[in-house]
Design a protein around this motif. Structure first.
Motif, PDB file in Angstrom:
ATOM      1  N   ALA A  79      38.618  31.622  49.072  1.00 31.12           N
ATOM      2  CA  ALA A  79      37.609  30.945  49.906  1.00 31.12           C
ATOM      3  C   ALA A  79      37.464  29.679  49.534  1.00 31.12           C
ATOM      4  O   ALA A  79      37.521  28.596  50.575  1.00 31.12           O
ATOM      5  N   ALA A  80      37.634  29.261  48.379  1.00 27.32           N
ATOM      6  CA  ALA A  80      37.577  27.840  48.064  1.00 27.32           C
ATOM      7  C   ALA A  80      38.681  26.869  48.621  1.00 27.32           C
ATOM      8  O   ALA A  80      38.464  25.843  48.901  1.00 27.32           O
ATOM      9  N   LYS A  84      35.117  26.972  51.335  1.00 29.84           N
ATOM     10  CA  LYS A  84      33.975  28.058  51.262  1.00 29.84           C
ATOM     11  C   LYS A  84      33.767  28.710  50.132  1.00 29.84           C
ATOM     12  O   LYS A  84      33.307  29.911  49.965  1.00 29.84           O
ATOM     13  N   PHE A  85      34.104  28.098  49.078  1.00 30.17           N
ATOM     14  CA  PHE A  85      33.710  28.832  47.663  1.00 30.17           C
ATOM     15  C   PHE A  85      32.125  29.572  47.676  1.00 30.17           C
ATOM     16  O   PHE A  85      32.012  30.541  47.311  1.00 30.17           O
ATOM     17  N   TRP A  86      31.285  28.614  47.554  1.00 30.53           N
ATOM     18  CA  TRP A  86      30.009  28.842  47.617  1.00 30.53           C
ATOM     19  C   TRP A  86      29.500  29.969  48.589  1.00 30.53           C
ATOM     20  O   TRP A  86      28.856  30.974  48.381  1.00 30.53           O
ATOM     21  N   GLU A  87      29.678  29.711  49.770  1.00 29.43           N
ATOM     22  CA  GLU A  87      29.518  30.921  50.842  1.00 29.43           C
ATOM     23  C   GLU A  87      30.100  32.251  50.611  1.00 29.43           C
ATOM     24  O   GLU A  87      29.339  33.148  50.491  1.00 29.43           O
ATOM     25  N   ASP A  90      28.055  33.394  47.263  1.00 29.59           N
ATOM     26  CA  ASP A  90      26.848  34.091  47.805  1.00 29.59           C
ATOM     27  C   ASP A  90      26.905  35.328  48.375  1.00 29.59           C
ATOM     28  O   ASP A  90      26.099  36.107  47.999  1.00 29.59           O
ATOM     29  N   ILE A  91      27.652  35.343  49.062  1.00 30.72           N
ATOM     30  CA  ILE A  91      27.701  36.756  50.027  1.00 30.72           C
ATOM     31  C   ILE A  91      28.311  37.848  49.076  1.00 30.72           C
ATOM     32  O   ILE A  91      27.660  38.937  49.299  1.00 30.72           O
ATOM     33  N   ILE A  92      29.058  37.706  48.239  1.00 26.46           N
ATOM     34  CA  ILE A  92      29.419  38.765  47.233  1.00 26.46           C
ATOM     35  C   ILE A  92      28.098  39.036  46.532  1.00 26.46           C
ATOM     36  O   ILE A  92      27.903  40.141  46.377  1.00 26.46           O
ATOM     37  N   PHE A  93      27.402  38.215  46.081  1.00 27.82           N
ATOM     38  CA  PHE A  93      26.207  38.446  45.099  1.00 27.82           C
ATOM     39  C   PHE A  93      25.161  38.998  46.226  1.00 27.82           C
ATOM     40  O   PHE A  93      24.326  40.090  45.594  1.00 27.82           O
ATOM     41  N   GLU A  94      25.084  38.885  47.244  1.00 21.20           N
ATOM     42  CA  GLU A  94      24.039  39.341  48.307  1.00 21.20           C
ATOM     43  C   GLU A  94      24.276  40.639  48.599  1.00 21.20           C
ATOM     44  O   GLU A  94      23.760  41.506  49.271  1.00 21.20           O
ATOM     45  N   MET A 107      33.435  40.426  54.481  1.00 19.74           N
ATOM     46  CA  MET A 107      32.664  39.230  53.951  1.00 19.74           C
ATOM     47  C   MET A 107      33.281  37.827  54.475  1.00 19.74           C
ATOM     48  O   MET A 107      32.860  36.900  54.800  1.00 19.74           O
ATOM     49  N   ALA A 108      34.672  37.837  54.140  1.00 20.65           N
ATOM     50  CA  ALA A 108      35.393  36.886  54.600  1.00 20.65           C
ATOM     51  C   ALA A 108      35.300  36.430  55.950  1.00 20.65           C
ATOM     52  O   ALA A 108      35.374  35.454  56.383  1.00 20.65           O
ATOM     53  N   GLU A 109      35.337  37.423  56.894  1.00 15.72           N
ATOM     54  CA  GLU A 109      35.313  37.199  58.285  1.00 15.72           C
ATOM     55  C   GLU A 109      33.960  36.662  58.655  1.00 15.72           C
ATOM     56  O   GLU A 109      33.632  35.749  59.523  1.00 15.72           O
TER      57      GLU A 109
END
Length: 170
Positions: A79-80, A84-87, A90-94, A107-109
């Motif tokens: 993603a980086a 979009k590393f931080w996005e 965050d979505i993985i932890f959420e 999540m990537a989509e």
């Protein structure tokens, strides 16, 4: 006290001001329940002290205990490459409870990555090498579990809530 042996460098991902007076480094595992519990606390710290903290996340997948941890780390690095590393972080932890390879693609989509590029990128040795380099830097810095935090280069003995308390006191 353990010290951060590999200084922050241009391969690291960070949020906050580059020249913030406090650099907080987390060695984390995306599948670790303790890291999952620390995630909202770190967000709270970042919101409470936006000008004082530069937050750096380094991968420390404990693959024997958490079979999806390495794949999640590679997914964030992929993603980086699309900015979009931080996005992805965050979505993985959420969504930590439902981790699978299929879930990573969903999540990537959701964060609007180019899925074809993401699919190709997660297979790159350079991304696995980056995750392994983060892990090795953690080992050399005395990390033996997750999450492990370093404040201005010194290992912090305590959890995320303890960190929040320390920042509030200063």
């Amino acid at each position: 006290m353990s010290q951060l042996t590999i200084p922050i460098n241009d391969t690291d991902h960070f949020e906050g001001k580059a020249d913030a007076p406090i650099t907080l480094v987390e060695y984390g595992d995306y599948q670790c329940p303790h890291c999952g519990a620390a995630y909202p606390v770190i967000k709270k710290i970042q919101e409470a002290f936006p000008d004082q903290i530069k937050f750096v996340y380094r991968n420390f997948p404990l693959s024997e205990s958490h079979p999806m941890a390495f794949a999640c780390a590679v997914a964030t690095e992929a993603a980086a490459l699309q900015g979009k590393f931080w996005e992805m972080h965050d979505i993985i932890f959420e969504n930590q409870r439902g981790l699978s390879n299929e879930a990573l693609f969903r999540m990537a989509e959701k964060i609007r990555l180019d899925i074809e590029q993401f699919s190709n990128d997660i297979q790159k040795d350079t991304l696995s090498d980056k995750v392994e380099a983060d892990f090795e830097s953690g080992i050399r810095s005395g990390v033996n579990g997750t999450p492990s935090f370093f404040v201005n280069g010194t290992k912090f003995d305590g959890g995320a809530e303890d960190l929040f308390g320390m920042f509030r006191e200063n």
